[in-house]
Design a protein around this motif. Structure first.
Motif, mmCIF file in Angstrom:
data_model
loop_
_atom_site.group_PDB
_atom_site.id
_atom_site.type_symbol
_atom_site.label_atom_id
_atom_site.label_comp_id
_atom_site.label_asym_id
_atom_site.label_seq_id
_atom_site.Cartn_x
_atom_site.Cartn_y
_atom_site.Cartn_z
ATOM 1 N N GLY A 185 0.795 -1.224 0.000
ATOM 2 C CA GLY A 185 0.000 0.000 0.000
ATOM 3 C C GLY A 185 0.829 1.276 0.000
ATOM 4 O O GLY A 185 0.282 2.370 -0.124
ATOM 5 N N THR A 186 2.153 1.166 0.172
ATOM 6 C CA THR A 186 2.992 2.365 0.180
ATOM 7 C C THR A 186 4.011 2.271 -0.958
ATOM 8 O O THR A 186 4.401 1.175 -1.343
ATOM 9 N N PRO A 187 4.437 3.423 -1.475
ATOM 10 C CA PRO A 187 5.349 3.388 -2.630
ATOM 11 C C PRO A 187 6.734 2.862 -2.250
ATOM 12 O O PRO A 187 7.243 3.164 -1.163
ATOM 13 N N LEU A 192 12.158 2.960 0.411
ATOM 14 C CA LEU A 192 13.604 3.028 0.208
ATOM 15 C C LEU A 192 14.192 4.195 1.009
ATOM 16 O O LEU A 192 15.185 4.046 1.726
ATOM 17 N N PHE A 193 13.537 5.349 0.924
ATOM 18 C CA PHE A 193 13.970 6.513 1.705
ATOM 19 C C PHE A 193 13.974 6.189 3.189
ATOM 20 O O PHE A 193 14.912 6.501 3.903
ATOM 21 N N CYS A 194 12.861 5.593 3.636
ATOM 22 C CA CYS A 194 12.707 5.303 5.059
ATOM 23 C C CYS A 194 13.862 4.447 5.548
ATOM 24 O O CYS A 194 14.461 4.728 6.581
ATOM 25 N N ILE A 195 14.152 3.392 4.789
ATOM 26 C CA ILE A 195 15.183 2.478 5.261
ATOM 27 C C ILE A 195 16.561 3.114 5.172
ATOM 28 O O ILE A 195 17.369 2.997 6.083
ATOM 29 N N TYR A 196 16.793 3.841 4.099
ATOM 30 C CA TYR A 196 18.128 4.407 3.914
ATOM 31 C C TYR A 196 18.388 5.594 4.839
ATOM 32 O O TYR A 196 19.468 5.737 5.386
ATOM 33 N N ALA A 231 15.233 -2.913 1.331
ATOM 34 C CA ALA A 231 13.961 -2.274 0.970
ATOM 35 C C ALA A 231 13.263 -3.042 -0.146
ATOM 36 O O ALA A 231 12.067 -3.337 -0.062
ATOM 37 N N PHE A 232 14.007 -3.400 -1.183
ATOM 38 C CA PHE A 232 13.401 -4.111 -2.314
ATOM 39 C C PHE A 232 12.905 -5.486 -1.880
ATOM 40 O O PHE A 232 11.846 -5.934 -2.321
ATOM 41 N N THR A 233 13.689 -6.158 -1.018
ATOM 42 C CA THR A 233 13.274 -7.492 -0.577
ATOM 43 C C THR A 233 11.980 -7.420 0.222
ATOM 44 O O THR A 233 11.052 -8.190 -0.007
ATOM 45 N N ASP A 296 12.107 -1.516 -11.960
ATOM 46 C CA ASP A 296 11.972 -0.756 -10.706
ATOM 47 C C ASP A 296 13.327 -0.463 -10.069
ATOM 48 O O ASP A 296 13.444 0.455 -9.262
ATOM 49 N N ALA A 297 14.331 -1.266 -10.428
ATOM 50 C CA ALA A 297 15.641 -1.102 -9.803
ATOM 51 C C ALA A 297 16.196 0.294 -10.024
ATOM 52 O O ALA A 297 17.052 0.752 -9.267
#
Lengths: 353, 252
Positions: A185-187, A192-196, A231-233, A296-297
């Motif tokens: 449900g989230t982009p 990716l931003f959140c994790i990084y 993030a991708f996983t 998407d990568a």
């Protein structure tokens, strides 16, 4: 005259004939693959800087001496115009490393106009987008590595998520449902931003770069790559979980009953009976997910990594829009290759049908 | 010693009562055929013996040991788990739709459960598996996948698969109902041979000829109740219950 027209019409028609399209597709992919391999192989001939300088004309030598002070655009144009198969590789920071980082050429050939110019640009761009002469975390190498790692890890996690979601026990199924709901449900970019960014912000003293040796000049990129893989996983696991769930639920109830009647436990039933049969049904949608991931990568550019899309955008910014042709060709070849692999796996698993 | 004994077994799906007060005893080596109209609860009864359905009330004894006792959809008494599992393994089941494992070859179908559940090695179990395949007349199909077999062959493999666990009781849930008429015979022959070897069998079937020939006792069920229980001769020639008479008349 009329006959000639008819003949011409037939020739055109046969070129667009849908019959034997499979062979035609194979030929096109084959040619692309051959070009791709040729460009890669050529690019491994890396004469030393000294050799290149010796071969270069006085004008080139002059250009090279000047290029620290030139804008990147001018330098690129100069190289492309003068050489056939003239590989110029850039560090991500741009022109600074240019004079010592052009990584090789095979022969000297005027490529300053016409078809040779176009071919020279194609090879040059392909080389750069493949990430040759760079660390593993660059260009096509980054894309492929990230996608494969993500799919393998994501699928592994998704099996547990899917089984959890099917579970009748709400303590197990609710968290799995929530997880899938959240990550679908989230982009991906925000995740990716959140994790990084957010994780190092929350845990003081933690940094992604800190995972690697401080003396490693690539530590920043490696750190970012680890964050990207996580993030991708996490994201891909949520999508794959639904694929796995659908496949598992499509297996006939009789299989569970037969296994139970033979005394197998739930774990044995799943691992020996249900999952192996589901694999066959998972492969087409997982292949789909994988192909989406390849594209998407390119989102990794937001955390400073360079993939094919990002590099092609950088090159095009310097005025060469031809770059999009090899960019698409690279994507096509990667996708064709992996579709082929998935096809083989599917065939292997459908041997019993 | 009775192999299976049920006392007051009942089963409800919501408000629908499928089994009402079923009392049945199966002696060692006995072949019992359960007949009756569809919706009578025959399959449900068979499946609840094997724990594929959970009964709502009543007691089930296996080999004279209390296997399960439930009242009002709650377990009153159960046996220790290890023994429960052992007794479960003494019942083999054959399904209407075979339920072979399609991703395994015929031989692997037979060997999978003994290897995973009983922890036997491939070398230990393969001779038995091949012998069983030979017994059902399919030794040359050992390395085929089930999709290559006919319905009758699949069902014979399913019987061999259940036998590979060396059960003492075999439960057959309409084993020939999904088969083409000309394939029924081959499956019934295998079952007949099994009965002659002294296997305890509980068989839900619509094959009256088979019931008449092989069964020691025939049980007629309707509306979740055992209406009549008699030797085949008695049952088919002189049915006592009017419901039985009506049923037999309609099918014979």
């Amino acid at each position: 005259m009329k006959e000639k027209l008819i003949q011409g019409g037939k020739a055109v028609a046969s070129a667009f004939d849908v019959r034997r399209w499979e062979q035609k597709t194979r030929v096109i992919v084959g040619v692309l693959l051959a070009l791709f391999v040729a460009a890669t192989v050529l690019s491994f001939f890396k004469p030393s800087e000294q050799v290149m300088m010796d071969k270069a004309s006085a004008q080139i030598r002059h250009e090279l001496e000047l290029d620290e002070t030139r804008s990147r655009r001018q330098v690129v144009v100069t190289y492309n115009d003068l050489y056939f198969i003239n590989y110029v590789s850039f560090t991500t920071s741009g022109v600074n490393g240019l004079s010592e980082k052009y990584v090789g050429f095979v022969g000297v050939h005027a490529a300053d106009e016409g078809v040779w110019n176009v071919i020279g640009q194609f090879v040059n761009y392909t080389y750069r987008m493949l990430g040759c002469g760079q660390s593993v975390l660059y260009g096509a190498k980054l894309t492929i590595l990230l996608t494969i790692l993500t799919t393998v890890l994501g699928l592994f996690i998704s099996i547990f998520l899917a089984l959890g979601k099917i579970s009748k026990n709400p303590i197990i199924s609710l968290p799995c449902r929530a997880y899938i709901f959240f990550f679908r449900g989230t982009p991906l970019m925000i995740q990716l931003f959140c994790i990084y960014l957010a994780i190092p912000g929350i845990f003081e003293g933690f940094s992604w770069r800190g995972l690697f040796d401080a003396s490693d000049p690539d530590a920043v990129f490696k750190g970012a790559f680890v964050a990207a893989v996580i993030a991708f996983t996490l994201n891909s696991a949520a999508y794959c979980a639904e694929i796995v769930r659908a496949a598992v639920e499509s297996i006939d109830k009789g299989q569970y009953e037969a296994a139970k009647a033979l005394g197998m436990t739930y774990g044995q039933t799943m691992s020996k009976i249900i999952i192996p049969q589901s694999v066959r049904r998972m492969i087409p949608p997982v292949c789909n997910e994988f192909v989406m991931l390849i594209k998407d990568a390119s989102l990794v550019f937001v955390i400073g990594l360079m993939d094919i899309t990002t590099i092609s955008k950088t090159i095009s910014a310097s005025g060469s829009y031809l770059v999009f042709v090899p960019a698409m060709a690279i994507y096509l070849v990667i996708t064709a290759f992996f579709t082929f692999i998935f096809g083989k796996i599917e065939k292997k698993f459908s041997v019993y049908e | 010693m009775s192999m299976i004994r049920t006392e007051h077994v009942s089963k409800k799906f919501g408000s629908l009562e499928v089994l009402k007060d079923i009392n049945l005893t199966v002696e060692n080596g006995e072949v019992i055929c359960i007949i009756g109209p569809s919706g009578a609860g025959k399959s449900t009864f068979l499946r609840s013996l094997n724990q594929l359905e959970t009964i709502t009330g009543g007691k089930i004894f296996i080999e004279d040991e209390l296997f399960l006792h439930r009242e009002h959809d709650r377990t009153v008494e159960s046996m220790d788990k290890q023994r429960h599992k052992e007794l479960m393994l003494e019942m083999g089941m054959v399904f209407q739709h075979f339920n072979l494992f399609p991703h395994k070859t015929v031989l692997e179908n037979l060997m999978l459960a003994p290897m995973t559940v009983k922890g036997k090695t491939k070398e230990e179990i393969e001779p038995l598996a091949r012998k069983l395949l030979n017994d059902v007349g399919l030794s040359e199909k050992a390395d085929e996948y089930p999709s290559k077999l006919s319905g009758g062959q699949k069902q014979r493999v399913a019987i061999a698969r259940a036998l590979a666990m060396q059960p003492k009781i075999m439960l057959f849930d309409e084993p020939t109902s999904a088969l083409d008429p000309e394939l029924v015979g081959e499956v019934l022959n295998v079952m007949k041979k099994l009965a002659e070897e002294g296997m305890t069998m509980l068989c839900v079937t619509h094959e009256m000829g088979f019931a008449r020939e092989v069964a020691d006792r025939v049980v007629f069920m309707a509306d979740g109740v055992i209406m009549e229980e008699a030797a085949p001769e008695e049952m088919f020639n002189h049915p006592q219950n009017p419901r039985t008479q009506q049923f037999l008349q309609s099918i014979l």
